[in-house]
Design a protein around this motif. Structure first.
Motif, PDB file in Angstrom:
ATOM      1  N   LYS A 164      48.322  55.528  22.714  1.00  0.00           N
ATOM      2  CA  LYS A 164      49.642  55.953  22.243  1.00  0.00           C
ATOM      3  C   LYS A 164      50.707  54.967  22.707  1.00  0.00           C
ATOM      4  O   LYS A 164      51.610  54.598  21.947  1.00  0.00           O
ATOM      5  CB  LYS A 164      49.938  57.368  22.763  1.00  0.00           C
ATOM      6  CG  LYS A 164      51.319  57.842  22.496  1.00  0.00           C
ATOM      7  CD  LYS A 164      51.534  58.158  21.021  1.00  0.00           C
ATOM      8  CE  LYS A 164      52.896  58.760  20.804  1.00  0.00           C
ATOM      9  NZ  LYS A 164      53.725  58.030  19.892  1.00  0.00           N
ATOM     10  N   ARG A 165      50.609  54.532  23.951  1.00  0.00           N
ATOM     11  CA  ARG A 165      51.556  53.565  24.497  1.00  0.00           C
ATOM     12  C   ARG A 165      51.496  52.250  23.734  1.00  0.00           C
ATOM     13  O   ARG A 165      52.518  51.657  23.393  1.00  0.00           O
ATOM     14  CB  ARG A 165      51.253  53.336  25.971  1.00  0.00           C
ATOM     15  CG  ARG A 165      52.180  52.381  26.651  1.00  0.00           C
ATOM     16  CD  ARG A 165      51.835  52.272  28.140  1.00  0.00           C
ATOM     17  NE  ARG A 165      52.157  50.943  28.544  1.00  0.00           N
ATOM     18  CZ  ARG A 165      51.332  50.081  29.068  1.00  0.00           C
ATOM     19  NH1 ARG A 165      50.094  50.419  29.311  1.00  0.00           N
ATOM     20  NH2 ARG A 165      51.719  48.880  29.399  1.00  0.00           N
ATOM     21  N   GLU A 170      50.416  51.826  20.605  1.00  0.00           N
ATOM     22  CA  GLU A 170      50.958  52.053  19.258  1.00  0.00           C
ATOM     23  C   GLU A 170      52.476  52.040  19.291  1.00  0.00           C
ATOM     24  O   GLU A 170      53.119  51.464  18.405  1.00  0.00           O
ATOM     25  CB  GLU A 170      50.449  53.379  18.700  1.00  0.00           C
ATOM     26  CG  GLU A 170      49.009  53.359  18.285  1.00  0.00           C
ATOM     27  CD  GLU A 170      48.480  54.736  17.905  1.00  0.00           C
ATOM     28  OE1 GLU A 170      49.292  55.681  17.767  1.00  0.00           O
ATOM     29  OE2 GLU A 170      47.251  54.868  17.757  1.00  0.00           O
ATOM     30  N   ASP A 171      53.062  52.670  20.306  1.00  0.00           N
ATOM     31  CA  ASP A 171      54.520  52.693  20.442  1.00  0.00           C
ATOM     32  C   ASP A 171      55.065  51.278  20.641  1.00  0.00           C
ATOM     33  O   ASP A 171      56.080  50.907  20.036  1.00  0.00           O
ATOM     34  CB  ASP A 171      54.920  53.599  21.609  1.00  0.00           C
ATOM     35  CG  ASP A 171      56.419  53.720  21.742  1.00  0.00           C
ATOM     36  OD1 ASP A 171      57.075  54.054  20.738  1.00  0.00           O
ATOM     37  OD2 ASP A 171      56.934  53.465  22.848  1.00  0.00           O
ATOM     38  N   GLU A 173      54.996  49.401  17.349  1.00  0.00           N
ATOM     39  CA  GLU A 173      56.027  49.847  16.406  1.00  0.00           C
ATOM     40  C   GLU A 173      57.431  49.456  16.862  1.00  0.00           C
ATOM     41  O   GLU A 173      58.264  49.062  16.052  1.00  0.00           O
ATOM     42  CB  GLU A 173      55.973  51.369  16.242  1.00  0.00           C
ATOM     43  CG  GLU A 173      54.793  51.859  15.450  1.00  0.00           C
ATOM     44  CD  GLU A 173      54.757  53.370  15.354  1.00  0.00           C
ATOM     45  OE1 GLU A 173      55.792  54.021  15.552  1.00  0.00           O
ATOM     46  OE2 GLU A 173      53.664  53.907  15.081  1.00  0.00           O
ATOM     47  N   ASN A 174      57.725  49.587  18.143  1.00  0.00           N
ATOM     48  CA  ASN A 174      59.082  49.429  18.638  1.00  0.00           C
ATOM     49  C   ASN A 174      59.299  48.229  19.549  1.00  0.00           C
ATOM     50  O   ASN A 174      60.441  47.928  19.887  1.00  0.00           O
ATOM     51  CB  ASN A 174      59.509  50.702  19.395  1.00  0.00           C
ATOM     52  CG  ASN A 174      59.356  51.930  18.531  1.00  0.00           C
ATOM     53  OD1 ASN A 174      59.826  51.954  17.407  1.00  0.00           O
ATOM     54  ND2 ASN A 174      58.688  52.941  19.052  1.00  0.00           N
ATOM     55  N   ASP A 216      58.693  45.993  25.631  1.00  0.00           N
ATOM     56  CA  ASP A 216      59.722  46.997  25.362  1.00  0.00           C
ATOM     57  C   ASP A 216      61.017  46.471  25.987  1.00  0.00           C
ATOM     58  O   ASP A 216      61.169  46.469  27.205  1.00  0.00           O
ATOM     59  CB  ASP A 216      59.323  48.339  25.991  1.00  0.00           C
ATOM     60  CG  ASP A 216      60.333  49.445  25.752  1.00  0.00           C
ATOM     61  OD1 ASP A 216      61.480  49.152  25.352  1.00  0.00           O
ATOM     62  OD2 ASP A 216      59.978  50.614  25.979  1.00  0.00           O
ATOM     63  N   ARG A 222      57.396  48.110  30.637  1.00  0.00           N
ATOM     64  CA  ARG A 222      56.410  48.544  29.657  1.00  0.00           C
ATOM     65  C   ARG A 222      56.055  47.361  28.785  1.00  0.00           C
ATOM     66  O   ARG A 222      56.878  46.864  28.020  1.00  0.00           O
ATOM     67  CB  ARG A 222      56.966  49.671  28.785  1.00  0.00           C
ATOM     68  CG  ARG A 222      57.103  50.984  29.524  1.00  0.00           C
ATOM     69  CD  ARG A 222      57.454  52.119  28.589  1.00  0.00           C
ATOM     70  NE  ARG A 222      56.431  52.248  27.559  1.00  0.00           N
ATOM     71  CZ  ARG A 222      56.690  52.475  26.286  1.00  0.00           C
ATOM     72  NH1 ARG A 222      57.912  52.623  25.849  1.00  0.00           N
ATOM     73  NH2 ARG A 222      55.706  52.581  25.411  1.00  0.00           N
TER      74      ARG A 222
END
Length: 114
Positions: free
Chosen positions: A31-32, A34-35, A38-39, A103, A109
Motif C-alpha cells: 500500500k505504501r 502504491e501510494d 501515485e503521489n 514523498d 517516506r
C-alpha cells in the motif's frame, strides 16, 4: 491431551499467527509503495557505497547487501541519504544513478526503486 499434543497445538498457532503478521506487513508495504507511485516524485540519487550486514540464525549465517545513495535537493541544497532494505545481487556501481520514489511532503517516506 498430553504434553506433546499441547506443544504441537502451540507450534501450529504460533506458525499461523506469524503467517498472518507477515501477510499484513506485506500488505502495508504494498500500500505504501502504491501510494508513493501515485503521489510521489521520481528522483535520481547517486550510489555512494554498499554496506554489508551479517545476520546469523543458529548455525546459519547470512550476508545482506544494502545500497546507500545520496541526492541533493536542488531547491533547498539539503542532501538526503537513501538505503535499500536489501539487495539480492549488486547490479549498480558506485557513482551510478538509482531511481528513488520520494514523498516530497514527508521525505522520510521513500522507496529505492531497484
Amino acid at each position: 491431551m498430553g504434553a506433546p499434543g499441547w506443544f504441537i497445538v502451540i507450534v501450529v498457532v504460533l506458525v499461523m499467527v506469524s503467517g498472518v503478521l507477515a501477510l499484513l506487513g506485506m500488505g502495508i508495504r504494498q500500500k505504501r509503495l502504491e501510494d508513493l507511485r501515485e503521489n510521489g516524485e521520481i528522483i535520481t540519487a547517486k550510489v555512494v557505497r554498499f554496506k554489508e550486514v551479517r545476520r546469523s540464525s543458529g548455525s546459519h549465517q547470512q550476508t545482506i547487501h544494502i545500497l546507500v545513495a545520496e541526492w541533493t535537493d536542488p531547491k533547498t541544497g539539503h542532501t538526503r541519504t537513501f538505503t535499500t532494505e536489501r539487495l539480492g545481487a549488486i547490479n549498480y556501481k558506485i557513482g551510478q544513478g538509482v531511481p528513488v520514489l520520494l514523498d516530497r511532503q514527508n521525505p522520510d517516506r521513500y522507496e529505492v526503486d531497484i
